[in-house]
Design a protein around this motif. Structure first.
Motif, PDB file in Angstrom:
ATOM      1  N   UNK B 125       0.838  -1.188   0.000  1.00 25.56           N
ATOM      2  CA  UNK B 125       0.000   0.000   0.000  1.00 25.56           C
ATOM      3  C   UNK B 125       0.880   1.248   0.000  1.00 25.56           C
ATOM      4  N   UNK B 127       0.142   4.192   0.634  1.00 27.65           N
ATOM      5  CA  UNK B 127      -0.153   5.025   1.801  1.00 27.65           C
ATOM      6  C   UNK B 127       0.602   4.535   3.027  1.00 27.65           C
ATOM      7  N   UNK B 174       1.218  11.259  -2.649  1.00 33.06           N
ATOM      8  CA  UNK B 174       0.415  10.051  -2.472  1.00 33.06           C
ATOM      9  C   UNK B 174      -1.069  10.358  -2.648  1.00 33.06           C
ATOM     10  N   UNK B 175      -1.495  11.522  -2.124  1.00 30.42           N
ATOM     11  CA  UNK B 175      -2.903  11.925  -2.285  1.00 30.42           C
ATOM     12  C   UNK B 175      -3.231  12.058  -3.774  1.00 30.42           C
ATOM     13  N   UNK B 176      -2.330  12.688  -4.524  1.00 28.92           N
ATOM     14  CA  UNK B 176      -2.566  12.849  -5.960  1.00 28.92           C
ATOM     15  C   UNK B 176      -2.618  11.499  -6.661  1.00 28.92           C
ATOM     16  N   UNK B 178      -3.565   8.693  -5.327  1.00 28.38           N
ATOM     17  CA  UNK B 178      -4.843   8.096  -4.972  1.00 28.38           C
ATOM     18  C   UNK B 178      -5.969   8.712  -5.784  1.00 28.38           C
ATOM     19  N   UNK B 179      -5.852  10.031  -5.974  1.00 25.47           N
ATOM     20  CA  UNK B 179      -6.844  10.766  -6.756  1.00 25.47           C
ATOM     21  C   UNK B 179      -6.938  10.209  -8.167  1.00 25.47           C
ATOM     22  N   UNK B 182      -8.232   6.361  -7.968  1.00 23.94           N
ATOM     23  CA  UNK B 182      -9.607   6.154  -7.522  1.00 23.94           C
ATOM     24  C   UNK B 182     -10.586   6.094  -8.693  1.00 23.94           C
ATOM     25  N   UNK B 183     -10.260   6.851  -9.750  1.00 24.14           N
ATOM     26  CA  UNK B 183     -11.141   6.876 -10.921  1.00 24.14           C
ATOM     27  C   UNK B 183     -11.196   5.516 -11.619  1.00 24.14           C
ATOM     28  N   UNK B 188     -11.577   3.437  -1.747  1.00 20.19           N
ATOM     29  CA  UNK B 188     -11.319   2.389  -0.770  1.00 20.19           C
ATOM     30  C   UNK B 188      -9.872   1.963  -0.756  1.00 20.19           C
ATOM     31  N   UNK B 189      -9.595   1.014   0.124  1.00 19.41           N
ATOM     32  CA  UNK B 189      -8.215   0.624   0.396  1.00 19.41           C
ATOM     33  C   UNK B 189      -7.444   0.091  -0.793  1.00 19.41           C
ATOM     34  N   UNK B 192      -4.851   2.097  -3.520  1.00 19.98           N
ATOM     35  CA  UNK B 192      -3.454   2.485  -3.307  1.00 19.98           C
ATOM     36  C   UNK B 192      -2.518   1.284  -3.317  1.00 19.98           C
ATOM     37  N   UNK B 205      -4.267   9.009 -15.238  1.00 15.03           N
ATOM     38  CA  UNK B 205      -4.225  10.361 -15.804  1.00 15.03           C
ATOM     39  C   UNK B 205      -2.791  10.938 -15.802  1.00 15.03           C
TER      40      UNK B 205
END
Lengths: 219, 482
Positions: B125, B127, B174-176, B178-179, B182-183, B188-189, B192, B205
């Protein structure tokens, strides 16, 4: 209803930006900690609103976690620390607050530009607040650079983490729960270690001024 | 199951030693725990070599040929450093530098640090990888300030703030990530998990991923010690106890680079361009050059070798950035030999500084007279790190430079000049320290020199002959990274 919650989220985001600027110019340590607590509280509130309007149950948990950790526990620890260290009424002398504010405004414009392409790709109702989230991260960063007191630097550090959390909620409705718990644990342990540091630094230098910590230089 | 042992042993060790770390047998317990971790790592390695990549605990952990070799290396260096620390810390205790509480803190954090490193390596993961990297800072920061001297407090504070801010950038990256994920993978877990991301990396993307990589590189790059984000590194290495310097240099930097490389694989797949590689080459080359020129100005021996670590990490980053089978192979080999050699050097330097009562180069003289093994260890270790044949560092540096000549000829003069400057700087200073007149004192406890020579022997072996299964293993990992 959706427009109302959307407006509410934007309003809370604007408050967060305002708090970030207030922190940048706040000279009193105690008021700084209060501002930090408010930041945590508004962060929790806006997460709750997002959770309510998007029906994401896990966001309620993270809102609750934020409320407990960032609005109560961390400010409380910091408060205890400054009482124990007897620096509750300390006022920091800061030079050039107007210049710092101007630099801050430039950072906000930069943050909005940087966030624009990502916001366009996002399909969350919170996407317009991503710029504000990045702006608060950068403003906290600026605060860490301009401050000379250890406590103020740490508050800046924690505020930066708040900004990142806000970014995660605005872009993606929050990180996976296990990651969020891990981050919360790191922040909590980190705050304790900072606390230990305050005492060690005070014991060694008789002050919490970071200027004492600029001896190790290349010669 | 092996993973449970691998992570459970150091975690339990951390708790046990938090309770008993001040007892006189705590040194042995620490070594024993590290040995148990090493055995678990060997078992895991054997299993991966025979059975191929595996995931465990509903895909939360993922082991392939790339990270299993780092797991084995981390556990091995963790064990030998524990052996060294046993002698080193006894002597420090004898010199009255440590209280019971400090020793408890030290032992407990040593084990927890191993735990965070292994968690960062084995997790699937991205994260959790971030959480483990941050936790690694948290566990070592109090070790850097262990002696509570003004300089060590300053070093620890700098380490904490700079790495904290740096790693915050990686969190944003990491947030980016995940962003973008996620698409495709849904919230959810699982979005990542690296294995899942790797499967869909072609559809992520590109704009978001390129921005994410910049943040991840800056964030984890701070921990790798890439210039200009390297300021914390020499201070933290110089002021902490020597076993900590050895594990920071030998393990933490590797694991941070591992995080960068894992991200690069995803970004390369999404972008289809060489952006990530170019960024890494730029940062890497800059670090090599900057570190080489700072090297020659150091007065403290541990600072000098800390700058040498920056130089070598830069070289590895450069090689990973070039990409391709040969360069990646060389980078992996260099990771291994640098870890082994640099920790061996820190072991000898630690004992030498204890003997002379100072870390300043001008106060360390005539090691070969007072203690020939320490003297020879330092001399051979320095020759190895400077890339003299027949040591393994020569082989990896040679591969990196010849590849650079083929693919990026403009970079070669910078590399060669930097390596030359580093050679001159380190060699002259080590010569002064090893030979010359001396007034060293006897150590109250025999120094631990077996780890030094075991490490150097391995580095020599890797220079002369890479066992086929090891070469195969590196090749598999290189194919994976691309």
């Amino acid at each position: 209803m959706a427009t109302f919650t959307g407006q509410l989220i934007n309003f809370l985001a604007a408050l967060l930006l305002l708090i970030a600027f207030a922190m940048l110019s706040q000279r009193r340590i105690l008021s700084l900690i209060h501002l930090f607590a408010w930041q945590g509280f508004i962060l929790a509130l806006s997460t709750t609103v997002v959770a309510y309007s998007t029906h994401q149950p896990h966001l309620y948990y993270s809102a609750f976690l934020t409320l407990v950790l960032k609005a109560f526990l961390l400010p409380w620890i910091l408060h205890r620390l400054i009482i124990r260290l007897n620096i509750k009424w300390d006022v920091e002398t800061m030079i050039n607050v107007p210049t710092t504010m101007l630099v801050g405004i430039a950072l906000v414009i930069f943050a909005f530009n940087l966030a624009a392409p990502i916001s366009q790709l996002a399909d969350t109702i919170t996407r317009s607040t991503l710029g504000i989230a990045m702006a608060s991260v950068l403003l906290s960063f600026l605060m860490m650079i301009t401050r000379h007191k250890a406590v103020a630097q740490v508050v800046g550090f924690l505020a930066m983490e708040n900004g990142l959390f806000f970014a995660a909620t605005s872009a993606t409705y929050g990180m996976p729960m296990v990651v969020e718990l891990g981050i919360a644990l790191d922040v909590l342990v980190g705050t304790f270690i900072f606390g230990i540091f305050f005492f060690q630094i005070r014991e060694t230098f008789d002050s919490l001024d970071i200027k004492n910590l600029e001896k190790l230089k290349e010669d | 199951m092996e993973i449970l042992w691998l992570l459970g042993v150091p975690l339990c060790g951390g708790i046990l030693l938090a309770l008993f770390g001040h007892k006189h047998w705590a040194h042995e317990l620490n070594t024993l725990m590290s040995l148990a971790t090493f055995i678990a790592a060997v078992v895991l390695t054997v299993r991966i070599v025979n059975g191929g990549p595996m995931t465990a605990f509903s895909e939360q952990f993922f082991i392939d040929s790339f990270n299993v070799f780092l797991v084995a290396l981390t556990a091995f260096v963790g064990f030998t450093t524990a052996l060294f620390s046993r002698a080193y810390m006894r002597i420090e205790q004898h010199h009255g530098k440590l209280s019971a509480n400090m020793l408890r803190l030290y032992h407990s954090m040593y084990q927890l640090f191993t735990f965070t490193m292994l968690l960062a390596l084995t997790t699937n993961n991205m994260g959790i990888l971030w959480v483990a990297m941050e936790a690694a800072t948290l566990t070592t920061v109090l070790l850097v300030s262990l002696y509570r001297t003004p300089a060590s407090l300053e070093a620890a504070w700098k380490y904490f703030i700079l790495c904290g801010v740096g790693i915050a950038q990686a969190l944003f990256g990491t947030i980016l990530l995940y962003f973008a994920a996620e698409k495709l993978l849904g919230a959810g877990g699982n979005a990542l998990l690296w294995t899942h991301l790797n499967e869909v990396k072609g559809h992520l993307e590109p704009t978001v991923l390129s921005l994410a990589f910049v943040f991840l590189l800056v964030g984890y790059g701070t921990k790798v010690g890439l210039a200009p984000l390297h300021n914390w590194l020499p201070d933290a290495h110089a002021e902490g106890p020597t076993p900590v310097s050895a594990v920071l240099s030998g393990l933490l930097l590797n694991v941070a680079l591992y995080a960068v490389v894992r991200s690069k694989v995803l970004v390369d797949g999404a972008l289809g361009s060489h952006l990530a590689g170019n960024l890494m080459m730029g940062f890497g080359l800059f670090s090599v050059v900057v570190a080489a020129f700072f090297l020659s100005r150091q007065k403290d021996v541990k600072r000098m070798f800390a700058y040498s670590s920056i130089e070598h990490m830069g070289l590895m980053t450069f090689a990973f950035g070039m990409g391709g089978a040969v360069a990646t192979f060389a980078a992996l080999l260099h990771m291994t030999v640098h870890s082994l050699t640099k920790s061996a050097i820190f072991f000898t330097v630690g004992h030498a500084a204890q003997k002379m009562g100072s870390q300043l180069i001008e106060n360390i003289r005539g090691l070969i007279d007072t203690n020939p093994t320490i003297g020879w260890g330092l001399m051979l270790g320095s020759l190895a790190i400077l890339g003299m044949p027949p040591f393994g560092v020569f082989a990896s540096e040679f591969l990196i430079i010849t590849t650079a000549m083929h693919e990026h000829p403009w970079a070669t003069p910078f590399l060669l000049v930097a390596l030359g400057v580093a050679f001159a700087a380190i060699f002259t200073r080590v010569q002064e320290m090893v030979f010359g007149e001396t007034t060293g004192q006897r150590l109250p406890h025999p120094p631990a020199l077996i780890p030094v020579f075991v490490h150097l022997a391995l580095v020599l072996l890797l220079g002369l002959y890479i066992p086929p299964y090891l070469a195969d293993w590196y090749r598999q990992a290189a194919r994976l990274i691309g």
